[in-house]
Design a protein around this motif. Sequence first.
Motif, mmCIF file in Angstrom:
data_model
loop_
_atom_site.group_PDB
_atom_site.id
_atom_site.type_symbol
_atom_site.label_atom_id
_atom_site.label_comp_id
_atom_site.label_asym_id
_atom_site.label_seq_id
_atom_site.Cartn_x
_atom_site.Cartn_y
_atom_site.Cartn_z
ATOM 1 N N THR A 1 0.644 -1.603 0.111
ATOM 2 C CA THR A 1 -0.255 -0.350 -0.334
ATOM 3 C C THR A 1 0.700 1.589 -0.216
ATOM 4 N N LEU A 2 1.947 1.021 0.836
ATOM 5 C CA LEU A 2 2.804 1.952 0.863
ATOM 6 C C LEU A 2 3.512 3.044 -0.903
ATOM 7 N N VAL A 3 3.958 1.674 -1.300
ATOM 8 C CA VAL A 3 4.695 1.847 -2.699
ATOM 9 C C VAL A 3 3.682 2.314 -3.965
ATOM 10 N N GLY A 4 2.208 1.014 -3.626
ATOM 11 C CA GLY A 4 1.523 1.705 -4.679
ATOM 12 C C GLY A 4 1.218 0.166 -5.913
ATOM 13 N N CYS A 5 0.332 0.058 -6.413
ATOM 14 C CA CYS A 5 0.470 -1.103 -7.206
ATOM 15 C C CYS A 5 -0.108 -0.802 -9.033
ATOM 16 N N SER A 6 0.434 0.687 -8.748
ATOM 17 C CA SER A 6 0.750 0.575 -10.040
ATOM 18 C C SER A 6 1.168 1.782 -10.466
ATOM 19 N N GLU A 7 1.824 2.357 -12.170
ATOM 20 C CA GLU A 7 2.521 3.277 -12.465
ATOM 21 C C GLU A 7 2.569 3.794 -14.095
ATOM 22 N N GLN A 8 2.489 5.369 -14.526
ATOM 23 C CA GLN A 8 1.056 5.405 -15.879
ATOM 24 C C GLN A 8 2.630 6.294 -16.659
ATOM 25 N N PHE A 9 3.424 5.930 -17.798
ATOM 26 C CA PHE A 9 3.578 6.168 -18.118
ATOM 27 C C PHE A 9 3.482 7.215 -20.112
ATOM 28 N N ILE A 10 4.487 7.856 -20.776
ATOM 29 C CA ILE A 10 3.712 8.467 -21.431
ATOM 30 C C ILE A 10 5.008 7.937 -22.918
ATOM 31 N N ILE A 11 3.988 7.704 -23.495
ATOM 32 C CA ILE A 11 5.276 6.880 -25.413
ATOM 33 C C ILE A 11 4.962 8.153 -26.185
ATOM 34 N N GLU A 12 5.788 8.569 -26.609
ATOM 35 C CA GLU A 12 6.142 9.756 -27.400
ATOM 36 C C GLU A 12 6.925 9.073 -28.501
ATOM 37 N N ASN A 13 7.396 9.429 -29.539
ATOM 38 C CA ASN A 13 7.355 9.013 -30.882
ATOM 39 C C ASN A 13 8.274 7.451 -30.942
ATOM 40 N N GLY A 14 6.979 5.916 -30.116
ATOM 41 C CA GLY A 14 7.114 5.181 -30.023
ATOM 42 C C GLY A 14 8.702 5.189 -28.888
ATOM 43 N N LYS A 15 8.757 5.819 -28.278
ATOM 44 C CA LYS A 15 9.863 5.444 -26.586
ATOM 45 C C LYS A 15 8.836 6.105 -25.639
ATOM 46 N N LEU A 16 9.346 4.935 -24.887
ATOM 47 C CA LEU A 16 8.523 5.046 -23.304
ATOM 48 C C LEU A 16 9.580 6.038 -22.592
ATOM 49 N N GLN A 17 8.711 6.683 -22.469
ATOM 50 C CA GLN A 17 9.231 8.474 -21.432
ATOM 51 C C GLN A 17 9.450 7.786 -20.241
ATOM 52 N N LEU A 18 11.251 7.658 -20.404
ATOM 53 C CA LEU A 18 11.846 8.105 -18.820
ATOM 54 C C LEU A 18 12.886 8.775 -17.989
ATOM 55 N N GLY A 19 12.837 9.479 -17.813
ATOM 56 C CA GLY A 19 13.589 10.108 -16.806
ATOM 57 C C GLY A 19 15.413 9.665 -16.933
ATOM 58 N N THR A 20 16.379 10.368 -17.172
ATOM 59 C CA THR A 20 17.864 9.775 -17.714
ATOM 60 C C THR A 20 18.036 8.732 -16.832
ATOM 61 N N TRP A 21 17.889 8.195 -15.243
ATOM 62 C CA TRP A 21 18.385 7.178 -14.674
ATOM 63 C C TRP A 21 17.364 6.888 -13.983
ATOM 64 N N GLN A 22 15.933 6.902 -14.537
ATOM 65 C CA GLN A 22 14.693 6.521 -13.731
ATOM 66 C C GLN A 22 14.669 4.671 -14.662
ATOM 67 N N GLY A 23 14.339 3.522 -14.083
ATOM 68 C CA GLY A 23 13.725 2.514 -13.713
ATOM 69 C C GLY A 23 12.498 2.155 -13.099
ATOM 70 N N ILE A 24 11.751 1.173 -14.300
ATOM 71 C CA ILE A 24 10.600 0.258 -13.805
ATOM 72 C C ILE A 24 10.751 -0.544 -13.033
ATOM 73 N N PHE A 25 10.743 -0.923 -11.499
ATOM 74 C CA PHE A 25 10.743 -1.858 -10.897
ATOM 75 C C PHE A 25 9.637 -2.677 -10.061
ATOM 76 N N PHE A 26 9.577 -4.183 -10.127
ATOM 77 C CA PHE A 26 8.254 -5.217 -9.702
ATOM 78 C C PHE A 26 8.955 -4.533 -8.103
ATOM 79 N N CYS A 27 8.257 -4.498 -7.180
ATOM 80 C CA CYS A 27 8.855 -4.442 -5.945
ATOM 81 C C CYS A 27 8.150 -6.111 -5.649
ATOM 82 N N GLU A 28 9.264 -6.844 -4.743
ATOM 83 C CA GLU A 28 8.669 -7.521 -3.690
ATOM 84 C C GLU A 28 8.589 -7.391 -2.951
ATOM 85 N N PHE A 29 7.639 -8.564 -2.017
ATOM 86 C CA PHE A 29 7.539 -8.305 -0.169
ATOM 87 C C PHE A 29 7.154 -9.134 0.531
#
Length: 129
Positions: free
Chosen positions: A88-116
Amino acid sequence: MKEISVRTSSRVEMVDMTSQIRDVIRESDTQEGICTIYCPHTTAAITINENADPDVASDILMKLNKLVPYREGYSHMEGNADAHIKSTLVGCSEQFIIENGKLQLGTWQGIFFCEFDGPHNRRVWVSVR
Ligand code: ZN
């Protein structure tokens, strides 16, 4: 919607799934749109953070474990109350922008699955629109 399988190997763990999400977007052939990632589990989560230095993920998990200890007189009979709270603290979803066929993420950002409450075979749902 596409389902991705994630096999976790520890009780508490962050799995970088950025390249798998990029593959889903490439296969969808979507040029402009929104990508939603959803975790259908009550003891896991999805988050975005730095994936360049693996110490960032281990620091996040270390602090979450201190904030929400494994055993602390919880009522939940299953014995994994800490994992439900972390989800609940971390949250169960995220949303991203797709531009020119590419996932828009900041230079240092990655998407993580968090196992608890692993290790587990988990699922992640990805929708590209
Ligand atoms: Zn439970």
